[in-house]
Each structure stands twice: as structure tokens, then as C-alpha cells.
Design an enzyme around this catalytic site. Structure first.
Site, short mmCIF file in Angstrom:
data_model
loop_
_atom_site.label_atom_id
_atom_site.label_comp_id
_atom_site.label_asym_id
_atom_site.label_seq_id
_atom_site.Cartn_x
_atom_site.Cartn_y
_atom_site.Cartn_z
N GLU A 164 -12.18 -35.20 13.45
CA GLU A 164 -12.47 -33.77 13.27
C GLU A 164 -12.74 -33.47 11.79
O GLU A 164 -12.24 -32.49 11.24
CB GLU A 164 -11.29 -32.93 13.78
N CYS A 204 -4.58 -25.24 19.81
CA CYS A 204 -4.45 -24.57 18.51
C CYS A 204 -5.44 -23.42 18.38
O CYS A 204 -5.14 -22.40 17.73
CB CYS A 204 -4.66 -25.57 17.39
#
Length: 658
Positions: free
Chosen positions: A323, A419
Site C-alpha cells: 500500500e 479502517c
């Protein structure tokens, strides 16, 4: 007379209690968060959403409190989902009374108190699953990250309600953390693999006045990247043999932004969310401590991100692997990772830099991310989400190719790694604090975002109200009106967005020179009286945006942008094979507001060209001749609104021969 004056002091974002949003675009979204998203996410945290991945978050806290039996379930950072949800609740309660929601939050806070260990420790993963192994793997297991999100929530809830219980719980935890980490003998000279606690400790300091929390934040930031490397030391303590994958990695510490001490870092590296959370804390500490070296590092990192590593939508982090940021100009469209949380973190950082330097560029990026990279992460009804935000989707390949497994063609009801959903909720619920900043010392008010709202100010003990009205982002006509019991002398600074090539401003009908700007803001200093009215007009044509030639993915392509909103093409409006559409040289576009689409948006239409393949060529995969182009209508919608209808292709970048 209106005049321009010099700037001097740093700004401070106004508090949520000073601002109420009354806006055609944002009020419905704020209401959706309050009435739909917060209850929906509470159900998700309690595993009550049919068909969604389980969360188990609340149950984990019951396990930690000894009030349930079973096993821990979820990610090591599952506690943070509750922290972000509670922070959202705090932001909601800052603007309105909701006794039922407050009662639920109080009951959850009571549960947190019961789950907290006698020494102040509060983490369900280590309490339930690995007791006795606290602080043994800061690199991977997010202990301080979870603590940070709960600290932020405690501050928001305290500021909204005045209730100290949650703040006291997290202060006890912070006090305990301060005994574990530090430079004294027996303390750990370490930091979390995922930055977050650093910015949270600054907020805790600001709420409590306890300087030890600021100093602990400074310690964590200063330790990051120093040698001998903390992650190596703790790995040796647990007798870890690096997995084959880790031994063969070309890059290691930069994933955690720990490859160099922070003041020596000049390029944004590693996991994008971790990076912008760290940079946000660095900006906070630069202000609190007057650390010019820290501020200069922030400037260099900012320039690297926004000039070489940011998508046209304000998304960051182009690689699914880790990421992470990669190299300058590596911005693939169909494999873009651009996590929603990363765009939110970019907003956090931009807002902090804006308070320090009062430069339009920071507000421009904050606005770009808000209307595009953030809003794309949530459906119009608030019940489904994107974790990954690509700029091009071909469902057949995305659903088949292993190397595109993270790309979803429709939003998801929840995630095992959840998240993003509560992060979006807390951002929208706290949007009021991004619109304005003020400096009491300099008696100045900065207007960063054009969102209909009512602001209550105190200028030298005099109550002043500023009301903003607009139909932004669909047109650029904005009005601000001042109400004051007594005349008040102060400065109102208006941002002229970087995308705007023509603007005009008047005060009570009298022209103000917009060419005199400081950092992209027109500053109007005068004695304001009730009824004084500012009118700002921003030209908002459809613009063709071109990427730097080094962005190889977008060579010969353009993106459509109008005001702060980036547009895209969807298959539902334009048919399949969007990559075949070409915009001719001199293409012109019409704009019309459609109140029935996506809750009311401006739609862009024009005419492009598409290939016409004769019947005899239909079965040919390749040919030595070209195909003729025929006119075809083109309809573009706001990027944030894609995937709210029938699943299909989507693209932001369009081929152009102009």
C-alpha cells in the site's frame, strides 16, 4: 476602505462548536453520517450486518473485560475501528444533542474502563490473545497505533461533552506508555511501525495541558530511523528469523518511514497512510516546538508527494504491494491503490501545513482530496465503501486477474480490515473545522473551503457571526455576510483556488483588487459591521487536465475537471470500451445540473470519436490498417459518484488528439 495587509502569525483551525454547516451539498452528507453511517457502523462493530465481514470489535473488548468467553477475532489493530467510531460520535455531539447516541457511547466507554488493565494498558489483542507479550513486536502489531486512535476519540468526546471519563482512561494509558518508552535506563527506545500515536499525543497534550504527552510524541518522532535500528533490536529479542520474503526484500525500513531520521527524509516512502500520519505529527510538533528543521523536512516531503506521487483525484499510494508510494510519476490507473485512508491522511497533513504557512497550495490539495479521493470511498447511501480507489476499471479483468485482486468494481458493505469506513465518517463529521482558520493575535479569519455554514467568532471580546452561502462545487458564486453587535476590525482572507483562472470580489458592491494576493488569498482588512456582504465569483469552466509527460500511463490523455471536481466516464452513460473514446482537438462541453442523478450533480456532456469496425474486420485481432472514427456523445459524471448504479467500466483519463 478595504485594503491588503501582511500576514504574521500561524493560524488555528476553528473548533467544531463554532461552525454549523448549512450547505446544499454537504448538509445531506453530514445528515447521512449522523442518521445512517454512525448507526450502521455501530451495527457492523457488533457483527449485525448480514452478509458483511464480521468485525468482532465490541466482543473483543468484552473478552478483555472478562465479560465474555471465546477467542480474539480480527486484525491486530481491530481496536482502532472503535476508536474512529467513537471519535466520529464526539464530532457529531459537538454539533447537536443526541441523548441516545451519547448513552451508547457512555456505555462503550464504561466497557473500555472495565477492559483497561490495572497499570493502564488497554489493547484487546494482547490482553486476550497474547498476554505477557506486550511491546514485543512494535514493528508489526500496531499497539501504539490503536492507542493513538483511542486517544483521539477521547479528546473529541471530551471536547464535545465535557465528560472526562474517557479522557482520564486514555491519560492513564498514555502515562503508562510514558513509563515503557523513553531514553532512561530500562525504557524502550522505540516507536510503532504504524505512525498515529504521535499526532494523537499532541491532541492529548492540547486537551489536558500535560506537556509530558507532547514530549512523548517528540520522543517517538525523534527516535524513528535512528541506528542501531529499533526494529532489528526487538526482532533479536524475540529470536526472530526473518521470513524468506523479508530477507529478499529490496527495501525494508522505508515501508515504516524508518529508513532515516525524519529530519533527513526528503522523499515520501513506504506505506502511504503511515507516511501522511507521521508527516501530520511532524507538522504539529514543528509548530509546538518551533523546530525549523522539522518544518523544512515537511516542506520537502510535501513537494515530493504533490509534485511527483499524487493522482489527479488527490489519491496517494499507487502500489497494492505494501500500500505504498513507489517512484516519481509511477501512477497507474487500473492498478491504482489510492487507499481512502491515504486521501484522508493527506487532508490531515494539508490542513496542518496550511495553518503554518497560509499557502493556497495546501488548501487546494485538501479540497481536491476531499471532493474526489475521499468522497469516492463511500456510496451515496453511506452503506458501502471502497478501500481501493482506481482511476480506471474494466470489470472483466479486475474480477479475473490475480494481480488486480484488490480492485473492486462495486463498493463493499464492510471489510475485515475496516479502517476506511469509520475514517470517512469521522472526516465528514468533523468537516466544519476544515472550512475556516483564525488568528486571534492578528485578528484575521481565513476562508479555505467554500461550504455553506455559519461561524461564531470572538474578536477582541466582540461576538461576530459570519454566514457563508453558495451552491459550491456546482457553481462559483459565493457570498459571506457579517453580523456583529458592535463594529469589529479584523481581516477576512479568501482563497482564490489554483484551478480558477478568473475571479472577482466585492464588498458591499465595491470592487476588491483580486490581483493582490498573499499565498493565493485575497486579504480584506476593514472595520466590519452588521450587514456587510462579500461576494466572490469564481470562473468554473470545464478544464482539460494533462499529466506531466513523465506520467507514462497518461501520455496522450486528458482528464476533465470543473472547479474542484474531477470527472469520469462510466459505461452506463457511454457504452463499453471507454478506452476507445477520443476527444477531438477543440472539444467543447456543456454543463447541466441534474437534480435526479446522484442526489443532484452537474453533468458534463460533449462529443467524442469512437472506432467504427466494419463487419469484415470483426473477427480480426490485428490489422495493418486503421479504422474510421465516428462522432459519439460523451457524458461525464463526478468521479466520487461512480459505481452507484449498474456495475461497469469507468475511466478518469480519456484519449485526446488535441
Amino acid at each position: 476602505m478595504s485594503k491588503l495587509v501582511n500576514r504574521t502569525q500561524p493560524l488555528k483551525a476553528v473548533s467544531l462548536k463554532q461552525v454549523s454547516i448549512q450547505d446544499a451539498f454537504w448538509s445531506s452528507r453530514e445528515k447521512n453520517v449522523i442518521e445512517t453511517v454512525v448507526p450502521y457502523q455501530w451495527q457492523a462493530l457488533n457483527d449485525e450486518i448480514p452478509g458483511a465481514e464480521p468485525s468482532h470489535t465490541i466482543e473483543n473488548f468484552r473478552l478483555a473485560a472478562g465479560e465474555a468467553e471465546g477467542e480474539y477475532y480480527g486484525m491486530v489493530f481491530q481496536d482502532s475501528d472503535l476508536g474512529k467510531w467513537l471519535e466520529t460520535v464526539g464530532f457529531v455531539l459537538s454539533g447537536r444533542r443526541d441523548p441516545q447516541l451519547e448513552r451508547i457511547a457512555d456505555e462503550v466507554i464504561d466497557l473500555l474502563e472495565r477492559a483497561q488493565q490495572p497499570d493502564g494498558y488497554l489493547n484487546t489483542y494482547y490482553t486476550v490473545k497474547e498476554p505477557g507479550k506486550r511491546w514485543t513486536n512494535l514493528r508489526d502489531n500496531h499497539e501504539l497505533y490503536c492507542a493513538g486512535h483511542l486517544m483521539e476519540a477521547a479528546v473529541a468526546y471530551y471536547e464535545a461533552t465535557g465528560k472526562r471519563k474517557f479522557l482520564d482512561i486514555m491519560s492513564r494509558y498514555a502515562d503508562y506508555i510514558g513509563t515503557v518508552f523513553g531514553g532512561e535506563p530500562g525504557q524502550k527506545r522505540g516507536y510503532d511501525g504504524h505512525p498515529e500515536v504521535e499526532l494523537a499525543l499532541v491532541k492529548l497534550y492540547q486537551a489536558t495541558g500535560e506537556r509530558k504527552y507532547l514530549e512523548l510524541s517528540q520522543f517517538f518522532v525523534d527516535e524513528r530511523g535512528r541506528q542501531p535500528h529499533f526494529f532489528d533490536l526487538e526482532a533479536a529479542e524475540r529470536n526472530e528469523q526473518p521470513p524468506v520474503g523479508r530477507r529478499n526484500k529490496k527495501r525494508e525500513y522505508d515501508y515504516f518511514q524508518a529508513h532515516l531520521p525524519v529530519r533527513e527524509q526528503t522523499t515520501a516512502e513506504g506505506h502511504a497512510v503511515r507516511a501522511v500520519y507521521l508527516y501530520s505529527a511532524m507538522a504539529d510538533l514543528a509548530v509546538e516546538s518551533g523546530d525549523t528543521a522539522l518544518l523544512e523536512a515537511c516542506r520537502k516531503l510535501w513537494n515530493d508527494v504533490v509534485r511527483t506521487k499524487m493522482y489527479v483525484t488527490g489519491g496517494i499510494g499507487s502500489s497494492e504491494y505494501e500500500e505504498r508510494f513507489t517512484v516519481p510519476f509511477d501512477l497507474p490507473n487500473d492498478r491504482a491503490y489510492t487507499e481512502t485512508c491515504a486521501a484522508i491522511g493527506l487532508m490531515f497533513w494539508a490542513q496542518r501545513m496550511l495553518q503554518i504557512e497560509k499557502r493556497r497550495e495546501y488548501a487546494d490539495v485538501m479540497e481536491l482530496a476531499l471532493y474526489n479521493g475521499v468522497l469516492s470511498g463511500i456510496s451515496l447511501d453511506g452503506k458501502s465503501y471502497f478501500y481501493v480507489n482506481p482511476l480506471e476499471v474494466w470489470p472483466a479483468t479486475a474480477n479475473f486477474r490475480h494481480d488486480m485482486s484488490t480492485v473492486k468494481v462495486t463498493r463493499q458493505p464492510w471489510f475485515g480490515c475496516a479502517c476506511c469506513p469509520p475514517n470517512i465518517a469521522r472526516l465528514i463529521a468533523s468537516l466544519g473545522q476544515y472550512i475556516y482558520s483564525a488568528s486571534a493575535a492578528d485578528r484575521e479569519l481565513y476562508v479555505h473551503l467554500y461550504i455553506g455554514s455559519k461561524l461564531e467568532l470572538d474578536i477582541d471580546g466582540r461576538a461576530v457571526q459570519v454566514t457563508q452561502q453558495s451552491n459550491y462545487p456546482w457553481n462559483g458564486e459565493i457570498a459571506l455576510e457579517v453580523t456583529a453587535a458592535q463594529p469589529a476590525e479584523f481581516t477576512i482572507a479568501l482563497r482564490v483556488p489554483g484551478w480558477c483562472k478568473g475571479a472577482s470580489i466585492s464588498v458591499n458592491g465595491q470592487h476588491v483588487d483580486v490581483t493582490e494576493q498573499e499565498g493565493g488569498y485575497v486579504r480584506i482588512a476593514r472595520t466590519w459591521e452588521s450587514g456587510d456582504r462579500i461576494e466572490l465569483s469564481l470562473d468554473m469552466p470545464v478544464e482539460l487536465v494533462r499529466a506531466h509527460p513523465n506520467v507514462r500511463e497518461n501520455a496522450g490523455k486528458v482528464a476533465l475537471q470543473r472547479g474542484p471536481v474531477v470527472y469520469c466516464l462510466e459505461e452506463e452513460d457511454n457504452g463499453a470500451n471507454l478506452q476507445d473514446i477520443v476527444l477531438p482537438e477543440g472539444a467543447r462541453f456543456d454543463v447541466h445540473f441534474d437534480e435526479h442523478k446522484f442526489g443532484g450533480v452537474s453533468i458534463v456532456t460533449g462529443t467524442g470519436l469512437r472506432s467504427e469496425v466494419p463487419a469484415e474486420d470483426e473477427q480480426r485481432l490485428y490489422a495493418t490498417h486503421g479504422w474510421s472514427k465516428v462522432p459519439a456523445p460523451v457524458t461525464a459524471i463526478p468521479y466520487f459518484a461512480w459505481s452507484n448504479r449498474t456495475p461497469g467500466e469507468m475511466t478518469v483519463w480519456i484519449r485526446s488528439n488535441g
